[in-house]
Design an enzyme around this catalytic site. Sequence first.
Site, PDB file in Angstrom:
ATOM      1  N   ASP A 332      -5.788  -8.234 -13.625  1.00  0.00           N
ATOM      2  CA  ASP A 332      -5.303  -8.892 -12.615  1.00  0.00           C
ATOM      3  C   ASP A 332      -4.231  -7.965 -11.992  1.00  0.00           C
ATOM      4  O   ASP A 332      -4.305  -6.683 -12.246  1.00  0.00           O
ATOM      5  CB  ASP A 332      -4.737 -10.317 -12.786  1.00  0.00           C
ATOM      6  N   ASP A 333      -3.423  -8.625 -11.329  1.00  0.00           N
ATOM      7  CA  ASP A 333      -2.323  -7.576 -10.675  1.00  0.00           C
ATOM      8  C   ASP A 333      -1.614  -6.799 -11.548  1.00  0.00           C
ATOM      9  O   ASP A 333      -1.661  -7.261 -12.793  1.00  0.00           O
ATOM     10  CB  ASP A 333      -1.365  -8.797  -9.972  1.00  0.00           C
ATOM     11  N   LYS A 417     -11.523  -8.311  -8.230  1.00  0.00           N
ATOM     12  CA  LYS A 417     -10.945  -9.291  -7.478  1.00  0.00           C
ATOM     13  C   LYS A 417     -10.252  -8.797  -6.143  1.00  0.00           C
ATOM     14  O   LYS A 417      -9.230  -7.695  -6.579  1.00  0.00           O
ATOM     15  CB  LYS A 417     -10.157  -9.857  -8.400  1.00  0.00           C
ATOM     16  N   ASP A 419      -7.806  -9.712  -3.475  1.00  0.00           N
ATOM     17  CA  ASP A 419      -6.497 -10.779  -3.481  1.00  0.00           C
ATOM     18  C   ASP A 419      -5.808 -10.444  -1.977  1.00  0.00           C
ATOM     19  O   ASP A 419      -5.054  -9.601  -1.881  1.00  0.00           O
ATOM     20  CB  ASP A 419      -5.508 -10.928  -4.571  1.00  0.00           C
ATOM     21  N   GLY A 476      -9.310 -20.067   0.058  1.00  0.00           N
ATOM     22  CA  GLY A 476     -10.195 -20.961   1.007  1.00  0.00           C
ATOM     23  C   GLY A 476     -10.086 -20.880   2.514  1.00  0.00           C
ATOM     24  O   GLY A 476     -10.620 -21.443   3.119  1.00  0.00           O
ATOM     25  N   ARG A 493     -12.292 -17.727  -4.346  1.00  0.00           N
ATOM     26  CA  ARG A 493     -11.693 -18.850  -4.466  1.00  0.00           C
ATOM     27  C   ARG A 493     -11.506 -19.950  -3.282  1.00  0.00           C
ATOM     28  O   ARG A 493     -11.525 -19.564  -2.369  1.00  0.00           O
ATOM     29  CB  ARG A 493     -10.195 -18.295  -4.836  1.00  0.00           C
ATOM     30  N   ASP A 497      -3.601 -21.397  -6.192  1.00  0.00           N
ATOM     31  CA  ASP A 497      -3.550 -20.896  -7.573  1.00  0.00           C
ATOM     32  C   ASP A 497      -3.589 -22.469  -8.306  1.00  0.00           C
ATOM     33  O   ASP A 497      -2.663 -23.338  -8.099  1.00  0.00           O
ATOM     34  CB  ASP A 497      -2.487 -20.514  -8.010  1.00  0.00           C
TER      35      ASP A 497
END
Length: 688
Positions: A332-333, A417, A419, A476, A493, A497
């Site tokens: 991830d990040d 992913k 983001d 969303g 997503r 979160d």
Amino acid sequence: MFGRTLLVRLFNLSAVAVWKLMRLIFLLLLAHVISAGAAVDVWLDSLDLSLLRQGFGSPGTNVSVTGSPLSIAGKKFERGVGTHAASALWIDLAGGAEQFSAKVGVDDNAKGTGSVVFRVWADGQKIFDSGVMRSRDAARNLEVRLNGAKALLLQVTDGADRIAFDHADWADAHFRVNGPSPKAVAFPAEPRVLLTPEPGLSPRIHGPKVFGCRPGNPFLYRIPAQGARPMTFAARGLPDGLNLDTGTGIITGTAPARGEHVVRLRARNLHGKTTREFRIISGDTLALTPPMGWNHWYAHYDRITDAMVREAADLLISSGMADAGYNYVNIDDCWMNAPEQRDPLRAGPLRDASGRLKPNQHFPDMRALADYIHNRGLKAGIYTSPGPLTCGNFAGSYEHEAVDARTFAEWGFDFLKYDWCSYGRVASGEIASTTDTPTWPRGDSPLAVYGHPYRLMGDLLKHQNRDILYNLCQYGMGSVWEWGESVGAQSWRTAGDLGFELDRIFEVALRNASYRAWSRPGSWNDPDYLQIGWVGNARGGGLPRPCPLSSNEQYAYMSLWALMASPLIYSGDLTKLDAFTLNVLCNPEVIEINQDPLGQCAATFMITETTFLMAKDLEDGSKALGLFNDGEFPADVTASWQMLGLRGRQEVRDLWRQKDLGPATAKFGATLPRRSGMLVRLTPFKGR
Ligand code: GAL
């Protein structure tokens, strides 16, 4: 005296007996008066509020959930408890409390938003219900008699409109106590039961029945199989260009020509053998079933290193998770550099002279890391943002999209992913764009603004010589489920979160399931990770600790994700996996519901205040049915064939226990404990 004379007359008592009786009555009355005088006030704010569970923040003692003075519709209160829906505090009264009183309402710092319902339950009976209370409603007076009650539940639910700004105050809240003092207690958790039976020694092949790839790209698939090792594998009908390592069950090579290739996988060991059909569909669609794997975020936050990722790959194998189908190892990040960082090894130039992203010093060689993962038959995932910086303030891909897509492919990543994070500054025009970028100030449509950065990266990924799954993460916005697939993504997503609202998995699932029309092979709604076992605190990136959900809630969580065909990405600490967590994550019959080739997200039925049903069709003509109780007390839940569109006799199988429950003819129901679920498969009866 009149009383004495009357007693003497009525009951023909002697004067001495009457005198004794009168004295007894007097003493009893005196005792009552003395004991009534002994009643004391016990304030709710004096109880151990660390046991209060709430959907956001932590409980405020004599202040609101955000720390401001308690205030409802302009009226200030000195004492009380400020909480946030969904909130539950269990109190052991031990029969000592006579009365509970409070003034309840939405705290003024909710600023006009926020709506909640206050409920009080004594020994399972609802004794107070405020109805929906909104911000700025005057405080409601709560006064309930508790005589003799033992277990009290103070509950705040959201006003059926999610928990945004649901700052709820139990102001002036106190008990009138005459006896043992009330004590806050942990919620009545059931014991940790292992429902999934042991896998056994003989081989069982799992994993998806269909697998999508793009012709000519590198192919990698590790056959997930449980059973004792050593195990030997075979594959009949494997298309040209693919090779199987018979010792490990890893298939590698080049994805075959366009079309469907039906392969028969076999596994054999000392204890037996098994076969399973596996359809490789080479074409344009990837992720024909929801992706499964692991993501580092809730385990390691900004502490992630190359060594931890390698360890995760090893642990997916050694724990048996890969044998149940978990195969992506996703970073991830925080793997790249940041302009500034408290860890100096993560700060530095964002890109090299040729514009390529620079991993930080905890990631010395990305290519070698991806190879390490691939050598174990697993796939590698990476993360970035369409904005200039990620959510953790690390380098993002803004205006470097092409070079980044190429770099990820060259390194060998199989999953991205993407983001949103700082992209809002581009969308708002705050960061001037050198390209034709839709923005709000230009008056572009919401879809154009939201879709633009994702389409840009989606097109680039499609043109790499690798199959790279594309996971949108923008919480969303702009109803992403309606257009995620059209920008080239396989999953998106659907909300913020989940770590911020773990207590609300049932509601999150109901919301996510309402987008079921967009769930199909290659197109998945993503309600976020499986956060069970040891997980970090969503706020502040804390070290992992045992997840706050009860064991029934954890089984229900997994059942919901299976029914919704959600990506099954575990985001917890693999170094702390225990038997219970593995039991929840690795039940092949439950996973099969998630990986069913039809790709349906279950529909919801019969939603009451505390119970609901979910059901979906499966490829073999059977149905998966989930029964859920998200209330605090046991509840009966029943599904009738009529509402499920079924007829006749159905064989019912309890998927968690992997046990047949026998046939049912018109309905199936169960009494479910508090906050729990049951997952069954209904198969039309084929015998006579
Ligand atoms: C959030 C995202 C999380 C995690 C985090 C990293 O926006 O929803 O899943 O990726 O950023 O900073």
